[in-house]
Enzyme design. Structure first.
Site, PDB file in Angstrom:
ATOM      1  N   ARG A 147      39.080  45.746  32.353  1.00  0.00           N
ATOM      2  CA  ARG A 147      38.307  46.414  33.420  1.00  0.00           C
ATOM      3  C   ARG A 147      37.455  47.555  32.848  1.00  0.00           C
ATOM      4  O   ARG A 147      36.375  47.852  33.332  1.00  0.00           O
ATOM      5  CB  ARG A 147      39.250  46.921  34.501  1.00  0.00           C
TER       6      ARG A 147
ATOM      7  N   LYS B 102      49.231  30.184  51.313  1.00  0.00           N
ATOM      8  CA  LYS B 102      49.257  29.995  52.770  1.00  0.00           C
ATOM      9  C   LYS B 102      47.870  29.761  53.364  1.00  0.00           C
ATOM     10  O   LYS B 102      46.888  30.379  52.949  1.00  0.00           O
ATOM     11  CB  LYS B 102      49.879  31.240  53.412  1.00  0.00           C
TER      12      LYS B 102
ATOM     13  N   GLY C 212      43.278  36.399  41.887  1.00  0.00           N
ATOM     14  CA  GLY C 212      44.140  36.771  40.775  1.00  0.00           C
ATOM     15  C   GLY C 212      44.655  35.586  39.987  1.00  0.00           C
ATOM     16  O   GLY C 212      44.358  35.446  38.795  1.00  0.00           O
TER      17      GLY C 212
ATOM     18  N   GLY D  37      41.188  40.478  46.308  1.00  0.00           N
ATOM     19  CA  GLY D  37      40.945  40.582  47.754  1.00  0.00           C
ATOM     20  C   GLY D  37      39.470  40.748  48.072  1.00  0.00           C
ATOM     21  O   GLY D  37      38.960  40.186  49.032  1.00  0.00           O
TER      22      GLY D  37
HETATM   23  N1  LIG Z   1      52.814  24.139  46.523  1.00  0.00           N
HETATM   24  C1  LIG Z   1      53.094  25.448  46.613  1.00  0.00           C
HETATM   25  N2  LIG Z   1      54.192  25.868  47.268  1.00  0.00           N
HETATM   26  C2  LIG Z   1      54.476  27.177  47.368  1.00  0.00           C
HETATM   27  N3  LIG Z   1      53.715  28.155  46.853  1.00  0.00           N
HETATM   28  C3  LIG Z   1      52.608  27.786  46.194  1.00  0.00           C
HETATM   29  C4  LIG Z   1      52.242  26.431  46.044  1.00  0.00           C
HETATM   30  N4  LIG Z   1      51.081  26.390  45.340  1.00  0.00           N
HETATM   31  C5  LIG Z   1      50.739  27.664  45.069  1.00  0.00           C
HETATM   32  N5  LIG Z   1      51.655  28.493  45.579  1.00  0.00           N
HETATM   33  C6  LIG Z   1      51.657  29.962  45.477  1.00  0.00           C
HETATM   34  O1  LIG Z   1      50.394  30.524  45.727  1.00  0.00           O
HETATM   35  C7  LIG Z   1      50.402  31.818  45.141  1.00  0.00           C
HETATM   36  C8  LIG Z   1      48.991  32.248  44.782  1.00  0.00           C
HETATM   37  O2  LIG Z   1      48.252  32.199  45.984  1.00  0.00           O
HETATM   38  P1  LIG Z   1      47.018  33.213  46.170  1.00  0.00           P
HETATM   39  O3  LIG Z   1      46.323  32.831  47.400  1.00  0.00           O
HETATM   40  O4  LIG Z   1      47.474  34.605  46.006  1.00  0.00           O
HETATM   41  O5  LIG Z   1      46.151  32.793  44.906  1.00  0.00           O
HETATM   42  P2  LIG Z   1      45.156  33.735  44.106  1.00  0.00           P
HETATM   43  O6  LIG Z   1      44.311  32.886  43.208  1.00  0.00           O
HETATM   44  O7  LIG Z   1      45.933  34.856  43.505  1.00  0.00           O
HETATM   45  O8  LIG Z   1      44.190  34.288  45.194  1.00  0.00           O
HETATM   46  P3  LIG Z   1      43.993  35.821  45.593  1.00  0.00           P
HETATM   47  O9  LIG Z   1      44.024  36.608  44.300  1.00  0.00           O
HETATM   48  O10 LIG Z   1      42.685  35.821  46.272  1.00  0.00           O
HETATM   49  O11 LIG Z   1      45.177  36.118  46.478  1.00  0.00           O
HETATM   50  C9  LIG Z   1      51.262  31.719  43.913  1.00  0.00           C
HETATM   51  O12 LIG Z   1      52.215  32.773  43.959  1.00  0.00           O
HETATM   52  C10 LIG Z   1      51.934  30.361  44.046  1.00  0.00           C
HETATM   53  O13 LIG Z   1      53.314  30.440  43.840  1.00  0.00           O
END
Ligand SMILES: Nc1ncnc2c1ncn2[C@@H]1O[C@H](COP(=O)(O)OP(=O)(O)OP(=O)(O)O)[C@@H](O)[C@H]1O
Ligand SMILES: O=C(O)[C@H](O)COP(=O)(O)O
Length: 648
Positions: free
Chosen positions: A40, A201, A354, A377
């Site tokens: 960063r 989700k 992330g 976010g």
């Molecule tokens: N099939 C699944 N069942 C349960 N959890 C899942 C599954 N696939 C992905 N995940 C969970 O989704 C989470 C990441 O979701 P998230 O939306 O935070 O992604 P991201 O790329 O970090 O996006 P952001 O940073 O915008 O939140 C991980 O912790 C992962 O365990």
């Protein structure tokens, strides 16, 4: 569009000025307060180096972690100042506080090219409250505010947004890059445009889906949220993660996609596990045969193949959210393979979030991704189409309203003119451009009354600078303003060619036009010979300087300058978009050198020379072209309507 057209540090004069820069130095530290990942800080270097090289007095402000009780050494910005100093190869002065005596004294004694790091802005709880007094105190340290922290741009805090209430606000190169890539992808993507959404989700990503479903050609859904969609399709999903209160929403989104002809792709099979942990027993099952007692934890190989095939065809890809429980190695394959497909797609690829960003970095694909957003976010909210406070407060780069001015020249009787504008009125009523008809003197009274109450303005095609007198055949400013004329075209090349118009008489006329409460459209432009001799730039600069002589900044902000290459007038030969924009930029730069940035940003510069309905859209979207002065095409209803509605 608003979110993309923001002024950057290159649009404001920073030399010798105290510039407070909101950076995102919220870096991970180990137990010895050693920085474990300095990306960063590295990311902020282009902006900081630009400011140093351009003689600014740079004051950096950031948060680090989540301090709860004022000053705590473990949250001090000191380690980041030391690291920045190493990266810059020059001293970075560290303040002992944020708006206290030490910070004030050090800010006040900064010399051009020096850098000061303030203490953690979250040592003041007023920061996150966006407290006005605090923002004002912070602003008092500087003269210009630069926001270069995209990661916190979705937060309306004092240092990310409040500062803009007290200082001119522009963005740094980091935020400019985010806006250029994500903003362009959302506003005007190269197609096919594929969005890949994953993560845990549906509720986290509903707003993104609803915003993207109107923009994309294909929506790929993986990760945990896919199971809510699969259940909505009637499949059994065992113990897979699911939000039952989102089933109907999932159904309606799939119906909407179907209706709009958007391809919505779901996993055709999953790697399922019995428990939510890495070493749980796992196997492949097709989506239509998910056994009870198992949960989907990654997409299967057939799905990887199907998704990858679609991604490889894409010209623009946006990806947010992993395809499976990426943090468990046994369930990371789907995310890895999708990362690979995105990296190898040759598309304009944007990764936000992330985990998704982590995946491409960990897999070594980062350099193949066009843009990895620095905001989790923040990038999600940007993809949702939300206005980010830290961006919204920045000054708009180009809020100039486009102007479509017809120059009828010696055409149409008074009767024909009224008939024409009567027909034109309904056609351009919803035009975004300002619509002007430049009519022969004899048509003015009739046209003026015909356009009453409409959005059509009237221009005269010439005017004498004297109030009255022995100037046979001439028309004075008082006569035109008496008829309610809005604009007066002066200095047209045909008047220069046939009627002894000179830069000096153009200047006299410009003053007279303002004197009678009207607005000049001042024409400048070179001949083909002058262009071929390479003297166009100096000639244009000269014409602009003489035309504007003695006008004040407020007058110049109001007027219009028309660049009309003589070799393109009436010849059917239009300057290319680049040629036209280049000269309009020279004109704008000349105005800036004569006045200031605010004036050059405000003055409208239009292009004239065989503008057509087909060429207007692209021409008018060029950064320094604010519309067109249109001859032949303005005499045809269909063409002029299309030109006035260049963006529809
Ligand atoms: N099939 C699944 N069942 C349960 N959890 C899942 C599954 N696939 C992905 N995940 C969970 O989704 C989470 C990441 O979701 P998230 O939306 O935070 O992604 P991201 O790329 O970090 O996006 P952001 O940073 O915008 O939140 C991980 O912790 C992962 O365990
Ligand atoms: O004033 C004009 O509109 C210019 O002379 C351009 O005329 P044209 O569009 O017919 O080339």
């Amino acid at each position: 569009m608003g979110m993309m057209n923001k002024k950057t540090i290159e649009d404001i004069d920073v030399k010798g000025k105290k510039v407070i820069v909101r950076v995102d130095f919220n870096v991970p530290l180990d137990e010895n307060r050693k920085i474990t990942d300095d990306k960063r800080i590295v990311g902020a270097l282009p902006t900081i180096k630009y400011l140093v090289e351009n003689g600014a007095k740079t004051i950096l402000v950031s948060h680090l972690g989540r301090p709860k009780n004022g000053f705590e050494d473990k949250y001090s910005m000191k380690p980041t100042a030391e690291r920045l100093s190493e990266l810059l190869g020059k001293e970075v002065v560290m303040a002992a506080d944020v708006i206290g005596e030490d910070a004030k004294a050090k800010a006040a004694s900064l010399k051009s090219g020096e850098v000061l790091m303030l203490e953690n802005v979250r040592f003041h709880k007023e920061e996150e409250k966006n407290n006005a007094d605090f923002a004002k105190e912070l602003a008092s340290l500087a003269e210009i505010f630069v926001n270069d922290a995209f990661g916190t741009a979705h937060r309306a805090h004092a240092s990310t947004a409040g500062l803009a209430d007290y200082l001119p606000a522009v963005c740094g190169f980091l935020i400019q890059k985010e806006l250029n890539f994500m903003g362009k992808a959302l506003a005007n993507p190269a197609r096919p445009f594929v969005a890949i959404l994953g993560g845990a989700k549906v509720s986290d990503k509903i707003a993104v889906i609803e915003n993207l479903i109107d923009k994309v050609d294909t929506l790929i859904i993986g990760g945990g949220m896919a199971y809510t969609f699969l259940k909505a399709k009637g499949y059994k999903i065992g113990n897979s993660i699911c939000e039952n209160d989102k089933i109907d929403l999932a159904k309606s989104l799939m119906e909407k996609a179907e209706k709009k002809g958007i391809k919505l792709m779901l996993p055709i099979g999953s790697i399922v596990g019995q428990e939510f942990k890495n070493d749980t027993e796992h196997k492949y099952v097709p989506s239509d045969d998910m056994p009870d007692g198992w949960m989907g934890m990654d997409i299967g190989s057939l799905t990887i193949e199907k998704f990858s095939k679609e991604i490889k065809k894409a010209k623009t890809v946006i990806w947010n959210g992993p395809m499976g429980v990426f943090e468990f190695p046994n369930f990371a394959t789907g995310t890895k393979e999708v990362a690979k497909a995105v990296a190898e797609s040759g598309s304009i690829s944007i990764v936000g979030g992330g985990d998704s960003a982590a995946a491409v970095e960990q897999l070594g694909f980062a350099d193949k991704i066009t843009h990895i957003s620095t905001g989790g976010g923040a990038s999600l909210e940007f993809l949702e189409g939300k206005e980010l406070p830290g961006i919204a407060v920045l000054m708009d780069k180009n809020s100039r309203k486009k102007i479509a001015a017809g120059n009828w020249k010696m055409n149409k009787t008074a009767k024909e003119a009224v008939e024409f504008v009567e027909a034109l009125k309904p056609r351009v009523a919803d035009a975004d451009a300002e619509v002007v008809v430049g009519v022969p003197f004899v048509c003015i009274p009739g046209v003026k009354s015909a356009v009453e109450g409409s959005n059509i303005k009237v221009a005269a095609q010439n005017m004498h600078w004297e109030e009255k007198g022995a100037f046979t055949g001439e028309i004075s400013g008082s006569m035109l303003s008496d008829l309610g004329v809005d604009y007066v075209i002066i200095g047209h090349s045909e008047r220069r060619q046939y009627f002894a118009e000179t830069d000096e008489t153009v200047n006299k006329k410009a003053h007279a036009v303002f004197k009678y409460g009207m607005t000049p459209i001042i024409c400048v432009g070179e001949s083909l010979t002058q262009r071929e001799q390479g003297i166009m730039p100096d000639l244009i600069r000269y014409q602009v300087k003489i035309a504007l002589l003695g006008l004040d900044a407020e007058q110049v902000k109001k007027l219009v300058i028309a660049y009309e290459p003589i070799w393109a007038i009436g010849t059917g030969k239009t300057a290319t978009n680049e040629q036209a924009n280049e000269v309009c930029a020279i004109i704008r730069e000349t105005v800036k050198s004569l006045y200031d940035g605010e004036t050059s940003d405000s003055v409208r510069i239009q292009y004239g020379g065989s503008v057509t309905a087909a060429s207007a859209g692209e021409l008018f979207s060029m950064s320094d072209i604010d519309g067109g002065l249109v001859g032949g095409a303005s005499l045809k209803l269909d063409d002029f309507e299309k030109i006035a509605k260049y963006n529809k």
